[in-house]
Design a protein around this motif. Structure first.
Motif, PDB file in Angstrom:
ATOM      1  N   ILE A  83       0.844  -1.201   0.000  1.00 42.30           N
ATOM      2  CA  ILE A  83       0.000   0.000   0.000  1.00 42.30           C
ATOM      3  C   ILE A  83       0.881   1.254   0.000  1.00 42.30           C
ATOM      4  N   ALA A  84       1.945   1.236   0.825  1.00 41.55           N
ATOM      5  CA  ALA A  84       2.836   2.400   0.880  1.00 41.55           C
ATOM      6  C   ALA A  84       3.505   2.623  -0.478  1.00 41.55           C
ATOM      7  N   ALA A  85       3.941   1.520  -1.113  1.00 44.97           N
ATOM      8  CA  ALA A  85       4.567   1.651  -2.425  1.00 44.97           C
ATOM      9  C   ALA A  85       3.571   2.220  -3.432  1.00 44.97           C
ATOM     10  N   ALA A  86       2.321   1.714  -3.359  1.00 44.33           N
ATOM     11  CA  ALA A  86       1.284   2.229  -4.249  1.00 44.33           C
ATOM     12  C   ALA A  86       1.076   3.720  -4.034  1.00 44.33           C
ATOM     13  N   LEU A  87       1.136   4.129  -2.766  1.00 41.64           N
ATOM     14  CA  LEU A  87       0.975   5.557  -2.457  1.00 41.64           C
ATOM     15  C   LEU A  87       2.093   6.376  -3.089  1.00 41.64           C
TER      16      LEU A  87
ATOM     17  N   ILE B 254       2.880  10.482  -7.538  1.00 42.71           N
ATOM     18  CA  ILE B 254       3.608  10.990  -8.705  1.00 42.71           C
ATOM     19  C   ILE B 254       2.695  11.075  -9.926  1.00 42.71           C
ATOM     20  N   ILE B 255       1.875  10.021 -10.123  1.00 42.27           N
ATOM     21  CA  ILE B 255       1.040  10.045 -11.333  1.00 42.27           C
ATOM     22  C   ILE B 255      -0.275  10.784 -11.113  1.00 42.27           C
ATOM     23  N   ALA B 256      -0.572  11.161  -9.822  1.00 46.93           N
ATOM     24  CA  ALA B 256      -1.856  11.789  -9.527  1.00 46.93           C
ATOM     25  C   ALA B 256      -2.141  13.051 -10.350  1.00 46.93           C
TER      26      ALA B 256
ATOM     27  N   VAL C  59      -2.665  10.003   4.266  1.00 43.87           N
ATOM     28  CA  VAL C  59      -1.278   9.625   3.994  1.00 43.87           C
ATOM     29  C   VAL C  59      -0.559   9.264   5.296  1.00 43.87           C
ATOM     30  N   VAL C  60      -0.806  10.053   6.345  1.00 45.82           N
ATOM     31  CA  VAL C  60      -0.141   9.786   7.629  1.00 45.82           C
ATOM     32  C   VAL C  60      -0.577   8.435   8.186  1.00 45.82           C
TER      33      VAL C  60
ATOM     34  N   MET D 229       0.678   2.991   9.619  1.00 52.91           N
ATOM     35  CA  MET D 229       0.430   1.552   9.626  1.00 52.91           C
ATOM     36  C   MET D 229       1.642   0.807   9.073  1.00 52.91           C
ATOM     37  N   PHE D 230       2.246   1.379   8.027  1.00 55.38           N
ATOM     38  CA  PHE D 230       3.438   0.759   7.452  1.00 55.38           C
ATOM     39  C   PHE D 230       4.549   0.692   8.511  1.00 55.38           C
TER      40      PHE D 230
END
Lengths: 304, 330
Positions: A47-51, A56-58, A282-283, A288-289
């Motif tokens: 999930i963190a990697a996806a974030l 970047i692509i958002a 995001v926090v 959680m990560f």
């Protein structure tokens, strides 16, 4: 009677057979828990990697130009046209949130990476060399930790003149100390282990023992600390840009948006709520990560 | 114990020396000439002659070390300099605003403890039951929100919608409650978790098993046993946080427009009021170090286990010193 009954139950619990079966159950449970923490870690790191990728692509998904000023449409409430409403000069809030994310996230990651590296180097040297060098450096970290950290960060950022890069430098200037302390104490404890002494006696050079034996064995706590700090640094960076020292004004950034929204909080709460929720989301993900990394590498310790 | 206290007091000298160096050079290296800032307050560009005269008068032409020495010397005489912006002595400015921040910090700390001790006990007693899980999730959510966002939400809910509290804190008797609630909510997130963990840890100790085996009632085991032993640790945590909090309320004070020291400090940075800034940083660092010292010593007095640890570590050090000479590896 009640007391006797409960006493009998307690005695029952101490019978050898139950001890054996209990411990078998415990072992099974522990194995299961280990698998679960591993799974949790994998899920949250995905999930963190996806974030990281998403922020970047958002900007590509932004429905409007985040800088486009539309003075006819200022402070319009969330609707089909502007999903999260518009701010005080009519800029689309959703677009600004999508375009501003990577600044907050990557600033925090940069701060953690820089401080963890510098702090580890300094702390390791302190723990390994010891002596006067250690005493002096530790007094310096004491002094840094005595400062009100936010005010110190603001002062350094203001001294350097604001902007994202300077904000990162300012945040690094104070938060390296906790890594230095952590690295120092873990190096000092690893240094006393038998395998380190064995390596030295067998003739390995001091440097090779430091890099090949001590450092790999003391990195665990640093990694845990770093992964748990990302969310803190996101909050700190948001605070800094809330005060106008994070990113220069026209750029979209969540803390800056909250600062803009503060003026219109009472009439147009959406200018504050959506950027605030973005930071919050995001926090939480990074928190959680960090927790899952902590559980994976520190299985004995309770979460705190 | 006495030796330990004296040692800690002596360590304050080098720490404060480094603090003063950092505070001085932070401002010394900042861009902008203090004399020019002082003279251009009216909005006009300062004329060169007056600038040169003021630079001479403020001693800005002297070498760095002379300036630092003079600054430190003045501090020992109780003179922290004069605020460029208001023209008042810095010490007086800080003394004016300090009571407000102290009041805010003390009140929010008291409220935090009043809320989180019962909740922490509740979580510990019902460990891993639904109430514990719910409270832990709530405290995690709470801890992930920026403080200024919590403040804004409270202003929106309590101030704008319900109209219970004024939206601007300065100049009203109820004003202090908005920043207090914000800080208490933000702090209680970690407090509930830490109190929970402290009590769970105490409940796992042997003396608790002994008390239970003796048939002492569960509430007595909890309050007279576990809580009594966990309390010093919790209060120490609160005490240490108190020192940090005194210098960490700025953003909340700004959002709630509370007349506190943190707001003054941030304003002084934006106004480039260097003497005020230096004075603030120095005073807060000093207070922080002193509070930490006092809390550490009190903790040792309250908790016999910690006191014993100091004694033990002193003994251990002596042992290590005597056998350190015949170590194979240094």
């Amino acid at each position: 009677m009640e007391a006797i009954k409960s006493f009998n139950e307690k005695i029952d619990g101490l019978k050898p057979s139950s001890i054996i079966s209990k411990s078998a159950a415990k072992i099974r449970k522990r194995a299961l828990k280990k698998n679960r923490t591993k799974l949790r870690f994998i899920i949250w790191s995905c999930i963190a990697a996806a974030l990281f990728v998403f922020v970047i692509i958002a900007p590509a998904f932004a429905p409007y130009d985040p800088y486009a000023i539309d003075l006819k449409n200022t402070l319009s409430a969330p609707s089909d046209i502007h999903v999260m409403g518009t701010d005080y000069v009519g800029r689309d809030i959703l677009s600004r949130i999508l375009c501003g994310g990577y600044r907050s996230v990557y600033a925090a990651v940069a701060v953690v990476a820089i401080t963890a590296t510098i702090g580890t180097i300094i702390g390791t040297l302190c723990g390994y060399i010891g002596g006067a060098f250690d005493v002096i450096v530790m007094r310096i970290t004491d002094a840094f930790q005595a400062f009100p950290s936010l005010i110190f960060t603001i002062a350094v950022a203001a001294m350097l003149g604001g902007g994202m890069l300077n904000a990162i430098v300012a945040m690094c200037a104070i938060s390296w100390t906790s890594y230095a302390r952590m690295a120092r104490s873990s190096v000092m404890s690893v240094k006393e282990r038998t395998y380190v002494k064995a390596a030295l006696i067998t003739g390995s050079s001091k440097a090779s023992v430091l890099f090949k034996t001590i450092l790999p064995n003391s990195l665990g706590s640093i990694i845990v600390m770093a992964s748990m700090h990302v969310s803190n640094e996101i909050l700190a960076f948001a605070g800094l840009s809330f005060l106008g020292l994070g990113t220069a004004k026209p750029f979209p950034e969540w803390g800056t948006m909250l600062n803009d929204g503060q003026q219109t909080l009472q009439t147009a709460p959406w200018t504050v709520i959506f950027p605030g929720l973005a930071i919050f989301a995001v926090v939480i993900i990074m928190g959680m990560f960090g927790d899952s990394v902590n559980e994976l590498l520190n299985p004995d310790k309770d979460d705190n | 114990m006495k030796k330990y206290i004296i040692k800690r007091l002596l360590w304050l000298i080098p720490i404060m020396f480094i603090v003063s160096l950092i505070a001085f050079f932070l401002m010394y290296l900042s861009p902008g000439d203090p004399a020019a800032i002082y003279l251009s307050q009216g909005g006009d560009a300062p004329d060169a002659e007056a600038l040169a005269a003021l630079r001479e008068q403020l001693g800005l032409n002297d070498p760095v070390w002379v300036q630092y020495g003079r600054w430190v010397g003045n501090i020992f005489r109780g003179d922290l300099g004069t605020s460029i912006f208001t023209g008042n002595p810095v010490a007086q400015e800080i003394a004016n605003y300090f009571p407000n921040t102290l009041k805010l910090t003390a009140l929010s700390m008291a409220l935090t403890l009043a809320v989180s001790i019962p909740l922490g006990i509740l979580c510990a007693v019902f460990e891993n039951k639904w109430i514990d899980v719910v409270l832990r999730v709530l405290s995690f959510i709470n801890g992930s929100m920026p403080g200024f966002f919590i403040a804004m939400l409270l202003i929106l809910i309590l101030g704008v919608r319900l109209r219970w509290l004024p939206t601007i804190s300065s100049g009203s008797a109820l004003g202090i409650w908005m920043p207090t609630f914000t800080l208490a909510i933000a702090l209680s997130a970690s407090y509930v978790r830490q109190i929970r963990n402290a009590i769970i840890e105490e409940l796992g100790q042997d003396y608790i098993r002994m008390e239970r085996a003796k048939g002492i009632k569960e509430w007595a085991v909890l309050f007279k046993g576990a809580l009594k032993c966990a309390l010093p640790r919790i209060l120490t945590l609160a005490g240490l946080n108190f020192g940090a909090l005194l210098g960490g309320t700025s953003i909340i004070e700004i959002v709630c427009t509370y007349q506190g020291l943190g707001r003054l400090a941030v304003n002084s940075i934006t106004n480039r009021d260097y003497p005020l800034m230096q004075g603030y940083v120095l005073v807060m660092a000093f207070i922080y170090v002193i509070v930490n010292l006092v809390v550490d010593i009190l903790h040792a007095y309250v908790d016999p286990r910690v006191k014993q640890q100091y004694m033990k570590s002193a003994v251990r050090k002596k042992v290590r010193l005597t056998d350190g000479s015949n170590k194979v590896v240094q």
